[in-house]
Design a protein around this motif. Structure first.
Motif, PDB file in Angstrom:
ATOM      1  N   PHE A 164      -6.431   0.405  10.420  1.00  0.00           N
ATOM      2  CA  PHE A 164      -5.102   0.287  11.023  1.00  0.00           C
ATOM      3  C   PHE A 164      -4.456  -1.050  10.667  1.00  0.00           C
ATOM      4  CE2 PHE A 164      -2.524  -1.461  14.475  1.00  0.00           C
ATOM      5  CZ  PHE A 164      -1.534  -0.503  14.567  1.00  0.00           C
ATOM      6  N   THR A 165      -5.205  -2.125  10.845  1.00  0.00           N
ATOM      7  CA  THR A 165      -4.662  -3.458  10.563  1.00  0.00           C
ATOM      8  C   THR A 165      -4.326  -3.602   9.085  1.00  0.00           C
ATOM      9  OG1 THR A 165      -6.099  -4.301  12.330  1.00  0.00           O
ATOM     10  CG2 THR A 165      -5.057  -5.930  10.908  1.00  0.00           C
ATOM     11  N   GLY A 166      -5.212  -3.107   8.216  1.00  0.00           N
ATOM     12  CA  GLY A 166      -4.971  -3.215   6.777  1.00  0.00           C
ATOM     13  C   GLY A 166      -3.728  -2.468   6.342  1.00  0.00           C
ATOM     14  N   VAL A 167      -3.561  -1.229   6.825  1.00  0.00           N
ATOM     15  CA  VAL A 167      -2.378  -0.441   6.451  1.00  0.00           C
ATOM     16  C   VAL A 167      -1.105  -1.132   6.928  1.00  0.00           C
ATOM     17  CG1 VAL A 167      -1.131   1.719   6.860  1.00  0.00           C
ATOM     18  CG2 VAL A 167      -3.563   1.773   6.302  1.00  0.00           C
ATOM     19  N   MET A 168      -1.110  -1.623   8.157  1.00  0.00           N
ATOM     20  CA  MET A 168       0.087  -2.267   8.692  1.00  0.00           C
ATOM     21  C   MET A 168       0.402  -3.572   7.971  1.00  0.00           C
ATOM     22  SD  MET A 168       1.167  -0.049  10.623  1.00  0.00           S
ATOM     23  CE  MET A 168       2.634  -1.028  10.939  1.00  0.00           C
ATOM     24  N   PHE A 169      -0.628  -4.329   7.599  1.00  0.00           N
ATOM     25  CA  PHE A 169      -0.410  -5.597   6.895  1.00  0.00           C
ATOM     26  C   PHE A 169       0.158  -5.379   5.495  1.00  0.00           C
ATOM     27  CE2 PHE A 169      -3.479  -8.663   9.283  1.00  0.00           C
ATOM     28  CZ  PHE A 169      -2.626  -8.633  10.368  1.00  0.00           C
ATOM     29  N   TYR A 170      -0.226  -4.255   4.857  1.00  0.00           N
ATOM     30  CA  TYR A 170       0.239  -4.007   3.485  1.00  0.00           C
ATOM     31  C   TYR A 170       1.313  -2.920   3.433  1.00  0.00           C
ATOM     32  CZ  TYR A 170      -3.800  -6.824   2.287  1.00  0.00           C
ATOM     33  OH  TYR A 170      -4.704  -7.853   2.204  1.00  0.00           O
ATOM     34  N   LEU A 171       1.950  -2.657   4.566  1.00  0.00           N
ATOM     35  CA  LEU A 171       2.997  -1.634   4.600  1.00  0.00           C
ATOM     36  C   LEU A 171       4.174  -1.995   3.697  1.00  0.00           C
ATOM     37  CD1 LEU A 171       3.554   1.088   5.905  1.00  0.00           C
ATOM     38  CD2 LEU A 171       4.737  -0.086   7.764  1.00  0.00           C
ATOM     39  N   ASP A 172       4.373  -3.302   3.451  1.00  0.00           N
ATOM     40  CA  ASP A 172       5.444  -3.723   2.536  1.00  0.00           C
ATOM     41  C   ASP A 172       5.236  -3.169   1.130  1.00  0.00           C
ATOM     42  OD1 ASP A 172       6.833  -5.132   4.448  1.00  0.00           O
ATOM     43  OD2 ASP A 172       5.788  -7.009   4.068  1.00  0.00           O
ATOM     44  N   LEU A 173       3.988  -2.895   0.773  1.00  0.00           N
ATOM     45  CA  LEU A 173       3.685  -2.277  -0.526  1.00  0.00           C
ATOM     46  C   LEU A 173       3.524  -0.761  -0.390  1.00  0.00           C
ATOM     47  CD1 LEU A 173       1.078  -4.807  -2.001  1.00  0.00           C
ATOM     48  CD2 LEU A 173       3.524  -4.669  -2.478  1.00  0.00           C
ATOM     49  N   LEU A 174       2.841  -0.336   0.679  1.00  0.00           N
ATOM     50  CA  LEU A 174       2.568   1.094   0.861  1.00  0.00           C
ATOM     51  C   LEU A 174       3.839   1.907   1.082  1.00  0.00           C
ATOM     52  CD1 LEU A 174      -0.605   0.923   3.134  1.00  0.00           C
ATOM     53  CD2 LEU A 174      -0.512   1.613   0.743  1.00  0.00           C
ATOM     54  N   LYS A 175       4.905   1.250   1.555  1.00  0.00           N
ATOM     55  CA  LYS A 175       6.143   2.000   1.802  1.00  0.00           C
ATOM     56  C   LYS A 175       6.729   2.583   0.525  1.00  0.00           C
ATOM     57  CE  LYS A 175       9.316  -1.966   1.592  1.00  0.00           C
ATOM     58  NZ  LYS A 175      10.240  -2.811   2.387  1.00  0.00           N
ATOM     59  N   TYR A 176       6.361   2.011  -0.628  1.00  0.00           N
ATOM     60  CA  TYR A 176       6.860   2.544  -1.899  1.00  0.00           C
ATOM     61  C   TYR A 176       6.123   3.806  -2.314  1.00  0.00           C
ATOM     62  CZ  TYR A 176       9.320  -1.868  -2.086  1.00  0.00           C
ATOM     63  OH  TYR A 176      10.127  -2.928  -1.784  1.00  0.00           O
ATOM     64  N   PHE A 177       5.146   4.213  -1.488  1.00  0.00           N
ATOM     65  CA  PHE A 177       4.499   5.511  -1.690  1.00  0.00           C
ATOM     66  C   PHE A 177       5.535   6.627  -1.574  1.00  0.00           C
ATOM     67  CE2 PHE A 177       2.241   9.135   0.345  1.00  0.00           C
ATOM     68  CZ  PHE A 177       1.349   9.422  -0.672  1.00  0.00           C
ATOM     69  N   VAL A 178       6.558   6.416  -0.730  1.00  0.00           N
ATOM     70  CA  VAL A 178       7.647   7.382  -0.591  1.00  0.00           C
ATOM     71  C   VAL A 178       8.947   6.734  -1.041  1.00  0.00           C
ATOM     72  CG1 VAL A 178       6.515   8.619   1.292  1.00  0.00           C
ATOM     73  CG2 VAL A 178       8.065   6.742   1.829  1.00  0.00           C
ATOM     74  N   ASP A 179       9.934   7.548  -1.363  1.00  0.00           N
ATOM     75  CA  ASP A 179      11.221   7.042  -1.838  1.00  0.00           C
ATOM     76  C   ASP A 179      11.941   6.274  -0.725  1.00  0.00           C
ATOM     77  OD1 ASP A 179      13.114   7.206  -4.181  1.00  0.00           O
ATOM     78  OD2 ASP A 179      14.417   7.946  -2.583  1.00  0.00           O
ATOM     79  N   ALA A 180      12.863   5.393  -1.137  1.00  0.00           N
ATOM     80  CA  ALA A 180      13.543   4.503  -0.191  1.00  0.00           C
ATOM     81  C   ALA A 180      14.317   5.266   0.887  1.00  0.00           C
ATOM     82  CB  ALA A 180      14.479   3.561  -0.949  1.00  0.00           C
ATOM     83  N   LYS A 181      14.778   6.465   0.568  1.00  0.00           N
ATOM     84  CA  LYS A 181      15.561   7.214   1.570  1.00  0.00           C
ATOM     85  C   LYS A 181      14.717   7.683   2.756  1.00  0.00           C
ATOM     86  CE  LYS A 181      15.462  11.493  -1.267  1.00  0.00           C
ATOM     87  NZ  LYS A 181      15.101  10.898  -2.575  1.00  0.00           N
TER      88      LYS A 181
END
Length: 514
Positions: free
Chosen positions: A327-344
């Motif tokens: 949980f902590t790892g995913v939340m800390f790197y969400l700035d990168l993981l968010k590009y898993f999906v398109d910006a919209k």
């Protein structure tokens, strides 16, 4: 016994690996979907239809897979192939009956579900659900015959073909059509979009069916036994209730959301954003899936050795710790993981922590289920699932029209939390296990402190921000290793850690002497 346990461990690894790899490969289709599909509403339709399909699968198998294992493994059973035949014919009959009814009433059914303009979506969904439900029994027969390699091979070939067909229809064909439309005009229709996702699934389901024909043959040649079927249905009915309630907990948000808004396009858009961001949290789901494949063999093997409640408590502690790290790892790197999906789809990122915590509660609930599984009181699991499902539906109906997809995430969170608490307090009365609550709460507090410390400061540089959060994550993991997982106790790791630490110390010492 040792050889049997080794066989069990190997088979579990193969079954688990095929499932996790399959889930991971399907997960990797999401970035393509969110970029290729024209808008978030189209992905909402995909999410909705696959949610309905998952629920239909639980209904169409009606607990017969578990019933098959129960009856074919009875000591007094002298004709195991007739158990297989009875199960196969029963599920085949109900699947064909369902499919015939769905196709006969396709237009009114499609209209009721909101797909009156594309009834073929519902038709394809019905075909896939019916075929997959039927194929569950040959897959169960492969597991009974201890053929995990064939099981995994068929599963993975199905998934790989699905990925290739999705890429072909959604990426390759549009590019060919833009340059040489005459090459593919006889089968490709521009703008059909998500329809090709369902067409790909039809092809892969057909391949699975064909590959399993040799494994169906023994059952199709044997005689159907009506009396045995009646006994199997009596056994399987409670499992059907449990399965339906459990599946509803996972899919009811994706099924109900489109019906709670007057504007269907807006509803599909909301569901598309929610479904895509939900996929980011699948990291936690995959961890729980891997744990589940290992945990049941662990529990029942320990149970044969006597009362091992201390081992169950230890398993719970480590599950909670690793879940908190994920949980902590995913939340800390969400700035990168968010590009898993398109910006919209990024407006929905706020649901990721809520969904992940909800999934962690579900994993803890699964750990706690040891008490009613070992005491043959599985009806308690059905009651817990029904309670959770009721709460989920109530929250969704009450709050989704006002708060949108965020209410779906909180409904899942609350439902899993309720089931976890009900199972814990009931279990402590029926089958007390001394869980290390002090340690669990301490690690939860450390994770919460790291999370707040990592998310609060406004650090503009993404490099510095990630470096700072990495340091915090390393501190959290370091506390865990120092307190509960000494490296010296890990095979190979402790040995090589000490070796390379000595080499590093010598290098530093020589450098300082200069």
């Amino acid at each position: 016994m040792a050889g049997g346990m080794k066989r069990l461990a190997k088979d579990t690894a193969i079954y688990g690996l095929s499932s996790i790899i399959g889930r991971f490969l399907n997960w990797m289709l999401v970035p393509m979907y969110t970029r290729v599909l024209e808008n978030t509403g189209e992905y909402g339709i995909v999410t909705n239809i696959y949610g309905i399909t998952a629920l239909l699968m639980a209904l169409l198998t009606y607990g017969m897979e578990t019933g098959f294992f129960r009856f074919i493994n009875k000591k007094e059973e002298r004709e195991p192939v007739r158990v297989y035949a009875t199960t196969l014919y029963s599920v085949a009959f109900t699947s064909v009956l369902f499919l015939a009814g769905a196709l006969i009433f396709l237009r009114p059914l499609s209209g009721a579900l909101g797909y009156g303009l594309h009834p073929e979506y519902i038709g394809m969904m019905a075909c896939v659900a019916a075929a997959d439900a039927f194929c569950c029994i040959p897959f169960a027969y492969l597991r009974y015959r201890n053929r995990p390699v064939r099981f995994a091979t068929v599963k993975l070939l199905n998934i790989l073909l699905n990925i290739l067909l999705n890429i072909f229809f959604l990426v390759v064909c549009p590019r060919i059509h833009a340059v040489h439309p005459e090459w593919i005009s006889f089968f490709y229709r521009p703008g059909y979009g998500i329809g090709y996702i369902f067409i790909s699934n039809i092809f892969t389901t057909a391949l699975t069916f064909v590959m399993l024909i040799p494994d169906m043959t023994p059952g199709l040649r044997a005689r159907f036994d009506p009396q045995r079927l009646r006994r199997m249905l009596r056994y399987s009915f409670p499992i059907l209730i449990l399965g339906l309630a459990g599946m509803l907990n996972q899919t009811v948000d994706k099924i109900l959301l489109p019906f709670l808004f007057d504007d269907r396009e807006y509803a599909n858009s909301q569901l598309g954003i929610y479904g895509a961001c939900f996929k980011i949290a699948v990291v936690m789901v995959m961890f729980i899936q891997a744990f589940r494949y290992a945990y049941e063999p662990f529990v029942f093997s320990k149970n044969r050795d006597g009362d091992n409640r201390k081992a169950y408590a230890e398993a719970m502690k480590y599950f909670i710790i690793f879940s908190l790290i994920i949980f902590t790892g995913v939340m800390f790197y969400l700035d990168l993981l968010k590009y898993f999906v398109d910006a919209k789809y990024h407006p929905g990122l706020a649901v990721v922590p809520v969904v992940m915590l909800g999934e962690m509660f579900f994993g803890i609930y699964y750990n706690l289920s040891v008490w009613y599984k070992l005491t043959d009181r599985t009806h308690w699991g059905a009651w817990f699932s029904i309670a959770g499902c009721t709460l989920t539906v109530a929250i969704i109906i009450a709050f989704v029209p006002r708060f949108g997809y965020a209410a779906c995430a909180w409904a899942s969170f609350a439902s899993n939390l309720l089931m976890m608490l009900l199972s814990y307090f009931t279990g402590q009365k029926k089958f007390p296990v001394k869980y290390d609550l002090r340690s669990a709460l301490a690690y939860a507090a450390i994770a919460a402190a790291c999370y707040v410390a990592g998310m609060t400061p406004q650090i503009d540089s993404i490099t510095l921000r990630l470096a700072y959060r990495t340091l915090l994550l390393a501190v959290f993991i370091g506390i865990f290793i120092r307190k509960d997982l000494p490296l010296s106790e890990i095979p190979y790791v402790g040995k090589y850690f000490r070796k390379y630490f000595r080499i590093f110390a010598r290098v530093i010492s020589k450098y300082c002497k200069r």
